[in-house]
Design a protein around this motif. Sequence first.
Motif, PDB file in Angstrom:
ATOM      1  N   ARG A   1     -51.712  38.015  28.432  1.00 51.33           N
ATOM      2  CA  ARG A   1     -50.295  37.991  28.065  1.00 51.33           C
ATOM      3  C   ARG A   1     -49.658  36.644  28.436  1.00 51.33           C
ATOM      4  NH1 ARG A   1     -46.769  43.280  28.135  1.00 51.33           N
ATOM      5  NH2 ARG A   1     -48.153  44.774  27.107  1.00 51.33           N
ATOM      6  N   ARG A   2     -49.970  36.155  29.608  1.00 50.65           N
ATOM      7  CA  ARG A   2     -49.413  34.872  30.036  1.00 50.65           C
ATOM      8  C   ARG A   2     -49.830  33.757  29.071  1.00 50.65           C
ATOM      9  NH1 ARG A   2     -47.759  32.384  34.998  1.00 50.65           N
ATOM     10  NH2 ARG A   2     -47.925  34.399  36.038  1.00 50.65           N
ATOM     11  N   LEU A   3     -51.096  33.780  28.666  1.00 48.26           N
ATOM     12  CA  LEU A   3     -51.594  32.755  27.751  1.00 48.26           C
ATOM     13  C   LEU A   3     -50.898  32.846  26.400  1.00 48.26           C
ATOM     14  CD1 LEU A   3     -53.598  30.566  26.825  1.00 48.26           C
ATOM     15  CD2 LEU A   3     -55.207  32.420  26.274  1.00 48.26           C
ATOM     16  N   VAL A   4     -50.799  34.045  25.848  1.00 46.75           N
ATOM     17  CA  VAL A   4     -50.210  34.205  24.519  1.00 46.75           C
ATOM     18  C   VAL A   4     -48.728  33.867  24.544  1.00 46.75           C
ATOM     19  CG1 VAL A   4     -49.765  35.844  22.654  1.00 46.75           C
ATOM     20  CG2 VAL A   4     -51.955  35.892  23.853  1.00 46.75           C
ATOM     21  N   GLU A   5     -48.044  34.220  25.601  1.00 38.56           N
ATOM     22  CA  GLU A   5     -46.635  33.840  25.728  1.00 38.56           C
ATOM     23  C   GLU A   5     -46.480  32.321  25.693  1.00 38.56           C
ATOM     24  OE1 GLU A   5     -43.268  33.821  29.242  1.00 38.56           O
ATOM     25  OE2 GLU A   5     -44.417  35.666  28.946  1.00 38.56           O
ATOM     26  N   ARG A   6     -47.359  31.641  26.399  1.00 36.70           N
ATOM     27  CA  ARG A   6     -47.260  30.183  26.428  1.00 36.70           C
ATOM     28  C   ARG A   6     -47.564  29.575  25.068  1.00 36.70           C
ATOM     29  NH1 ARG A   6     -44.034  27.092  29.288  1.00 36.70           N
ATOM     30  NH2 ARG A   6     -44.880  25.023  29.718  1.00 36.70           N
ATOM     31  N   ILE A   7     -48.572  30.109  24.394  1.00 36.46           N
ATOM     32  CA  ILE A   7     -48.868  29.615  23.042  1.00 36.46           C
ATOM     33  C   ILE A   7     -47.651  29.785  22.145  1.00 36.46           C
ATOM     34  CG2 ILE A   7     -50.262  29.957  20.977  1.00 36.46           C
ATOM     35  CD1 ILE A   7     -52.547  30.887  22.757  1.00 36.46           C
ATOM     36  N   ALA A   8     -47.011  30.962  22.223  1.00 31.16           N
ATOM     37  CA  ALA A   8     -45.859  31.241  21.366  1.00 31.16           C
ATOM     38  C   ALA A   8     -44.727  30.262  21.622  1.00 31.16           C
ATOM     39  CB  ALA A   8     -45.388  32.677  21.590  1.00 31.16           C
ATOM     40  N   LEU A   9     -44.410  30.032  22.893  1.00 30.66           N
ATOM     41  CA  LEU A   9     -43.300  29.140  23.217  1.00 30.66           C
ATOM     42  C   LEU A   9     -43.601  27.702  22.813  1.00 30.66           C
ATOM     43  CD1 LEU A   9     -42.304  30.565  26.714  1.00 30.66           C
ATOM     44  CD2 LEU A   9     -41.032  30.781  24.573  1.00 30.66           C
ATOM     45  N   VAL A  10     -44.829  27.265  23.028  1.00 24.85           N
ATOM     46  CA  VAL A  10     -45.189  25.902  22.643  1.00 24.85           C
ATOM     47  C   VAL A  10     -45.152  25.749  21.119  1.00 24.85           C
ATOM     48  CG1 VAL A  10     -47.040  24.183  22.666  1.00 24.85           C
ATOM     49  CG2 VAL A  10     -46.537  25.488  24.727  1.00 24.85           C
ATOM     50  N   LEU A  11     -45.633  26.758  20.418  1.00 22.92           N
ATOM     51  CA  LEU A  11     -45.624  26.708  18.958  1.00 22.92           C
ATOM     52  C   LEU A  11     -44.197  26.706  18.425  1.00 22.92           C
ATOM     53  CD1 LEU A  11     -47.027  26.745  16.240  1.00 22.92           C
ATOM     54  CD2 LEU A  11     -47.327  29.233  16.479  1.00 22.92           C
ATOM     55  N   GLN A  12     -43.337  27.568  18.956  1.00 21.83           N
ATOM     56  CA  GLN A  12     -41.940  27.572  18.520  1.00 21.83           C
ATOM     57  C   GLN A  12     -41.268  26.238  18.829  1.00 21.83           C
ATOM     58  OE1 GLN A  12     -40.417  31.157  20.497  1.00 21.83           O
ATOM     59  NE2 GLN A  12     -40.280  32.167  18.516  1.00 21.83           N
ATOM     60  N   ALA A  13     -41.532  25.717  20.021  1.00 21.21           N
ATOM     61  CA  ALA A  13     -40.920  24.437  20.389  1.00 21.21           C
ATOM     62  C   ALA A  13     -41.365  23.317  19.447  1.00 21.21           C
ATOM     63  CB  ALA A  13     -41.280  24.090  21.831  1.00 21.21           C
ATOM     64  N   SER A  14     -42.655  23.311  19.093  1.00 22.84           N
ATOM     65  CA  SER A  14     -43.144  22.255  18.199  1.00 22.84           C
ATOM     66  C   SER A  14     -42.483  22.340  16.832  1.00 22.84           C
ATOM     67  CB  SER A  14     -44.664  22.352  18.062  1.00 22.84           C
ATOM     68  OG  SER A  14     -45.056  23.461  17.283  1.00 22.84           O
ATOM     69  N   LEU A  15     -42.253  23.549  16.346  1.00 22.29           N
ATOM     70  CA  LEU A  15     -41.591  23.716  15.044  1.00 22.29           C
ATOM     71  C   LEU A  15     -40.135  23.246  15.112  1.00 22.29           C
ATOM     72  CD1 LEU A  15     -43.054  27.208  14.056  1.00 22.29           C
ATOM     73  CD2 LEU A  15     -43.532  25.029  12.916  1.00 22.29           C
ATOM     74  N   LEU A  16     -39.447  23.581  16.209  1.00 26.59           N
ATOM     75  CA  LEU A  16     -38.048  23.172  16.330  1.00 26.59           C
ATOM     76  C   LEU A  16     -37.917  21.671  16.544  1.00 26.59           C
ATOM     77  CD1 LEU A  16     -36.573  26.088  18.487  1.00 26.59           C
ATOM     78  CD2 LEU A  16     -36.486  25.783  16.008  1.00 26.59           C
ATOM     79  N   VAL A  17     -38.823  21.079  17.295  1.00 27.28           N
ATOM     80  CA  VAL A  17     -38.798  19.626  17.486  1.00 27.28           C
ATOM     81  C   VAL A  17     -38.961  18.907  16.155  1.00 27.28           C
ATOM     82  CG1 VAL A  17     -40.158  17.709  18.425  1.00 27.28           C
ATOM     83  CG2 VAL A  17     -39.487  19.605  19.900  1.00 27.28           C
ATOM     84  N   ARG A  18     -39.783  19.467  15.287  1.00 30.95           N
ATOM     85  CA  ARG A  18     -40.034  18.830  13.996  1.00 30.95           C
ATOM     86  C   ARG A  18     -38.933  19.099  12.977  1.00 30.95           C
ATOM     87  NH1 ARG A  18     -45.368  21.595  12.549  1.00 30.95           N
ATOM     88  NH2 ARG A  18     -45.002  20.607  10.541  1.00 30.95           N
TER      89      ARG A  18
END
Length: 556
Positions: free
Chosen positions: A495-512
């Motif tokens: 769960r910790r890993l998947v949460e981190r993947i989700a947040l990093v992925l969302q952040a990358s989309l918003l940064v772009r």
Amino acid sequence: MAAQTSAPARLRSPSTTHDVTNQPPPLTPYDASEDTALLEGLRREGAGWAEDEVRALGVRAGGAEAREWGELANAHPPVLRSHDRYGHRVDEVDFHPAWHRLMEVAVGAGLAGAPWADDRPGAHVARTAGGLVWGHAEAGHGCPTSMTYAAVPALRAQPDLAAVYEPLLTSRVYEPGLAVPTGKRGLLAGMGMTEKQGGSDVRTNTTAATPTGEPGVYTLRGHKWFTSAPMCDLFLVLAQAPDGLSCFLVPRVLPDGTRNTFRVQRLKDKLGNRSNASAEPEFDGTVAWLVGPEGRGVKTIIEMVNCTRLDCVMASATLMRASLVEAGHHAAHRRAFGARLSEQPLMRNVLADLALESEAATTLTLRLAGAADRAVRGDAREAAFRRIATAVGKYWVTKRGPAFTAEALECLGGNGYVEESGMPRHYREAPLLSIWEGSGNVNALDVLRALRRDPGTAEALFGELALATGADARLDGAVRGLRDQLTTGSEAGARRLVERIALVLQASLLVRHAPPAVADAFCATRLAGDWGHAFGTLPNGADLAAILGRALPGTA
């Protein structure tokens, strides 16, 4: 002695104790498509050609008529009729007319199987965007449209059956009522996977499939614990054949016009919407057609699961946006302590934080839809990205839904706790999306499985993240940390890993793709930890006015 008399007391006008002041005007009508993040994502993911249709659907979703349909469909739940007046078994489920109106619009707008018959790039993105706006009207009827959408790729594992039924499953005609499927102008499909003893562990299913003398035709005997939308025309069902767990097509009405054995034992009294029906059907000599090879049932339904998981993300993002719109409208008109709620710093922080979460969910949803669209057109890299990112999105966005809707409800205070506000319906619905199509643990373990079995999924994920390299130092650091986390990940820490993947992925989309104010606030809070444990804890440096101006112009 004569009785004393006096002039009658002057009665107060009843309105003097019930003058309505300081209440917001009705939100309806409004435009559910008036969502900058949604429209930008629609264009970016290749479906800009559908914008006019999505906008028209958004206007209808926020209109008085559709809102009333949603209220009526939930106030008058479906009713099971197991027998007719003469004692014959009929197993019919009756719905309020408002349900049929909702379904008619949804199917007509292409929110069921229509994208599979549309060759235009972006067809699946257009459908997802349509769901993001039409879902404002009512959530429950999204279940049969989602299952119909998901049934098509699974059915293609058996080309002869797909040739017969796919043109009807992809139709934009809604035709309720049980009849010979090939005699109707449009069909709906459901699914029957879960059994009492297994839940998500479908390999333990006990429903038995016995071959008949006719090739590809079997009879089923067993019971399903959750089968939503039992009024559908066709069902994809898992059962144990001689060579193992297999997938079968079960029509409610057989080609000769007789009713197939599909005994609806009861309808579930469930949390969430009241408009849709979830049932426990019993099979006893039920005629079924094999879909795909015997023993490959799980593999056959993988495509179905990818589709329904995307729809769980979409539905959760829809609830977020609809709840945010309600909260923003209330705050823009309600006054307390000498100012509008939307002018008060703490409420502005709450609304801006909710707006960040909503935009991240919507942006990820449309990126997943774009990956699905390109994957079905043969893009292998997008297929690999879709494989991992859909499970990640399903885990995280649906987990955020209940907390989000609770916070949005609280923005209305006591008014939000009243059924007439519609907010309790959003709140009850939100947990469903995390449970349906695999609970949080199932999706987290699925991400681990994908990473371990197919290195191409990690490559596709980091390829996506690399598109934002150098744009934000906090994001770059989070991506490096994520690589390290992948090498040390364990099942207990999934769960910790998947949460981190989700947040990093969302952040990358918003940064772009999002304005700097949105991307900066998201990275500062979700990645760098400058955030509390509740919504409304954005740091002092966050540009609340810019965030609110983008998501809720009336509160900026």
